[in-house]
Motif scaffolding. Structure first.
Motif, PDB file in Angstrom:
ATOM      1  N   TRP A   1      56.771 -13.365 -61.950  1.00 40.81           N
ATOM      2  CA  TRP A   1      55.307 -13.292 -62.086  1.00 40.81           C
ATOM      3  C   TRP A   1      54.579 -14.081 -60.989  1.00 40.81           C
ATOM      4  O   TRP A   1      53.583 -13.615 -60.453  1.00 40.81           O
ATOM      5  N   PRO A   2      55.087 -15.278 -60.606  1.00 36.98           N
ATOM      6  CA  PRO A   2      54.365 -15.995 -59.543  1.00 36.98           C
ATOM      7  C   PRO A   2      54.372 -15.255 -58.200  1.00 36.98           C
ATOM      8  O   PRO A   2      53.618 -15.609 -57.301  1.00 36.98           O
TER       9      PRO A   2
ATOM     10  N   SER B   1      51.150 -12.505 -56.380  1.00 38.16           N
ATOM     11  CA  SER B   1      50.135 -12.692 -55.331  1.00 38.16           C
ATOM     12  C   SER B   1      50.696 -12.325 -53.953  1.00 38.16           C
ATOM     13  O   SER B   1      50.003 -11.716 -53.138  1.00 38.16           O
TER      14      SER B   1
ATOM     15  N   LEU C   1      55.932 -24.618 -53.030  1.00 39.32           N
ATOM     16  CA  LEU C   1      55.548 -23.408 -53.760  1.00 39.32           C
ATOM     17  C   LEU C   1      54.046 -23.166 -53.725  1.00 39.32           C
ATOM     18  O   LEU C   1      53.577 -22.088 -54.067  1.00 39.32           O
ATOM     19  N   ALA C   2      53.281 -24.188 -53.302  1.00 40.69           N
ATOM     20  CA  ALA C   2      51.819 -24.020 -53.235  1.00 40.69           C
ATOM     21  C   ALA C   2      51.276 -24.959 -52.183  1.00 40.69           C
ATOM     22  O   ALA C   2      51.949 -25.908 -51.757  1.00 40.69           O
TER      23      ALA C   2
END
Ligand code: BTN
Length: 270
Positions: free
Chosen positions: A95-96, A99, A262-263
């Motif tokens: 799901w991540p 984007s 991760l971000a």
């Protein structure tokens, strides 16, 4: 929150975009605060049929990542798509990656539409931007409503026929539009229909695992090999980007060694 009335709704996308194969709810607004806000509001309706598209000609309170404002003038393509990742068969650990999937679908759409319009370099700037000729042409804001697990709002602002010639000076040097780069207008409805087609096909691939998506991201990563700074909130790390890892993380070689993130917000320094 008061619901903003759309000027058209309940239509099937194939009515608006002949040739688009998948039925989808869609509502159009001449003007709205933010299509993402409207989409998040719609998510609280358990019986909403998804995918559902909210599209607007103009936003008065467009939002970007990190609580930034999203600036756009007439001619930009602005929309938010609500999907249910669980219903689409996407495994929860993936799901991540939705984007990145949306970003690759934008890249593939631009590659198609710009191919006959001169030499253009289209690429993905991890994690959520699409660049055209070294400037940002598209921003993506994915939000997850708290009410229903699996639902996601994918907000996209694509600079199509809006010009940055009169944009605030801080934007003029870092952002661009398709028309600014190719001096001809583009048909926004065709871009949207093609993005939906690519996104649908990328999601089908993602349902079978992330390998194809990650490979496409690696091929289009505009940061690989570049000196970058990464702002992770409490710290800014500078290093050489080593591309995208198997799970979508950014690999960075800094004096501390290779690290994975991760971000964060990346700035290219070279
Ligand atoms: C970013 O780069 O910071 C993300 C920008 C996302 C902008 C789009 S425009 C349509 C949708 N509605 C919003 O309020 N934001 C997204």
């Amino acid at each position: 929150m008061r619901s903003e009335e759309p000027d058209s709704e309940g239509q099937c996308l194939s009515t608006l975009f002949p040739g688009f194969p998948f039925p989808l709810g869609v509502e159009h607004h001449a003007e709205i605060g933010s299509t993402n806000d409207r989409a998040l509001e719609l998510c609280s309706n358990a019986s909403l049929l998804v995918p559902h598209l909210v599209i607007a000609d103009r936003q008065t309170a467009g939002r970007g990542r990190s609580s930034n404002r999203w600036w756009s003038t007439d001619g930009a393509l602005l929309f938010s798509l609500i999907i249910d990742a669980a219903n689409l068969g996407i495994p929860e650990p993936c799901w991540p990656l939705v984007s990145l999937t949306a970003g690759i679908a934008v890249v593939r759409t631009l590659e198609e539409h710009l191919s006959t319009a001169g030499n253009h370099v289209v690429g993905l700037k991890w994690p959520n931007d699409v660049w055209l000729n070294d400037r940002k042409v598209c921003g993506i804001l994915v939000e997850v409503p708290p009410q229903r697990r699996g639902r996601m709002v994918i907000g996209i602002g694509l600079n199509v026929n809006n010009s940055f010639a009169d944009a605030p000076s801080e934007l003029r040097t870092i952002a661009t539009s398709m028309q600014d780069e190719s001096t001809r207008p583009f048909e926004s409805s065709e871009l949207l229909a093609n993005w939906l087609r690519h996104f649908q096909s990328e999601l089908t691939d993602l349902a079978n695992g992330p390998d194809l998506l990650i490979e496409r991201c690696r091929q289009r990563c505009v940061l690989a090999g570049q000196l970058v700074s990464l702002d992770i909130g409490h710290e800014v790390i500078t290093g050489t980007c080593r591309g995208i890892d198997d799970d979508g993380a950014l690999r960075l070689l800094s004096p501390a060694g290779e690290q994975r993130f991760l971000a964060g917000t990346v700035r290219r320094l070279t």
